[in-house]
Design an enzyme around this catalytic site. Structure first.
Site, PDB file in Angstrom:
ATOM      1  N   LYS A 236      -9.809   2.620  -1.588  1.00  0.00           N
ATOM      2  CA  LYS A 236      -9.936   2.045  -0.246  1.00  0.00           C
ATOM      3  C   LYS A 236     -11.174   2.593   0.465  1.00  0.00           C
ATOM      4  CE  LYS A 236      -7.099   1.554   3.962  1.00  0.00           C
ATOM      5  NZ  LYS A 236      -5.827   2.013   4.563  1.00  0.00           N
TER       6      LYS A 236
ATOM      7  N   GLU B 219       0.826  -1.200   0.000  1.00  0.00           N
ATOM      8  CA  GLU B 219       0.000   0.000   0.000  1.00  0.00           C
ATOM      9  C   GLU B 219       0.868   1.262   0.000  1.00  0.00           C
ATOM     10  OE1 GLU B 219      -3.470   1.900   2.907  1.00  0.00           O
ATOM     11  OE2 GLU B 219      -1.880   0.655   3.762  1.00  0.00           O
TER      12      GLU B 219
ATOM     13  N   CYS C 206      -5.221  -2.899   3.465  1.00  0.00           N
ATOM     14  CA  CYS C 206      -4.748  -2.636   4.823  1.00  0.00           C
ATOM     15  C   CYS C 206      -5.874  -2.636   5.870  1.00  0.00           C
ATOM     16  CB  CYS C 206      -3.949  -1.337   4.835  1.00  0.00           C
ATOM     17  SG  CYS C 206      -2.878  -1.152   6.294  1.00  0.00           S
TER      18      CYS C 206
END
Length: 265
Positions: free
Chosen positions: A111, A40, A146
């Protein structure tokens, strides 16, 4: 299939342009792999908040350009981790890039769950809205990033969308490394899917990274795990194990809550 997770060391001292070039060389070296995964926000650093505004880039920016060329040169599917995406009509986003072996950018994922509570990503970036899966030569990928690992409802939605391999780039800190390993295994067991979780190494924004990228099979078994430093973690596995696991232990058919509505025909 063969997957290679490139656990990059990210530091504040290395300029983004140099890290792009170094990373592209690492990707090109993975010829023979089917899928290569990067972490990421590796061009700038997941905790290097002060650099995000100046370093944000469009989807056809410098990172996409070099990653497209690297995927094409290696002949691999490349999940190029994520970038700080500058949307000309909105905020910046934490956006993952998936390239086909042709070098074409075929999918992006913004995200959904932003980390930081009242600081960092939570206030500096916009939230994604779409569940993203991608059909590949070796199965359907489900994309997450994440902090998303902490939200099982996202992974259940990816399962319902057909995901068989869950790809999770991250910049996960060392101080919560036990959570990283536990959650990766939990998501694999819950969805009876492979989890390929690629983390950063090094220290950036003053935060030491956990490393320990991991590949987990649909039974929750760790097939391979990296150490703390930069390395390429390569593992071979059979994607058909997903269907076997789901047939041998058909837990999903006993779901009572959150079941998708039947399609009206």
């Amino acid at each position: 299939m063969r997957a290679s997770l490139i656990q990059l060391a990210v530091s504040d001292a290395e300029p983004a342009a140099e890290r792009r070039a170094r990373t592209a060389a690492l990707v090109r070296a993975q010829q023979g792999a089917d899928l290569v995964v990067l972490p990421e926000l590796w061009p700038l650093g997941g905790f290097a908040y002060d650099s995000w505004s100046d370093g944000a880039e469009p989807l056809d920016g410098p990172t996409a350009e070099v990653m497209s060329a690297a995927a094409r040169a290696a002949g691999v599917w490349l999940h190029a981790g994520s970038i700080v995406e500058r949307d000309p009509d909105g905020p910046v986003y934490n956006t993952s890039l998936l390239f086909a072996p042709s070098g074409d950018l075929v999918h992006t994922y913004r995200k959904i769950h932003r980390f930081g509570f009242d600081s960092g990503e939570a206030v500096a970036m916009g939230a994604g809205q779409e569940i993203v899966t991608a059909a590949t030569d070796f199965g359907r990928l489900g994309l997450a990033t994440c902090y998303d690992l902490r939200f099982p409802e996202l992974f259940r939605a990816l399962l319902d969308a057909g995901a068989e391999l869950l790809v999770v780039p991250a910049a996960w800190p060392e101080r919560r490394r036990e959570h990283w390993s536990l959650l990766a295994r939990a998501r694999a067991v819950e969805e009876q899917a492979y989890v390929l979780a690629c983390n950063t190494a090094g220290t950036h924004g003053g935060v030491e990274q956990a490393g320990h990228s991991v590949v987990v099979d649909p039974w929750g078994r760790v097939l391979a795990e990296a150490g703390a430093g930069e390395q390429v973690l390569t593992v071979e596995f059979d994607p058909a194990e997903v269907a076997r696991a789901r047939a041998d232990f058909p837990v999903h058919r006993d779901r009572l809550l959150g079941i998708p509505a039947p399609v009206q025909r």
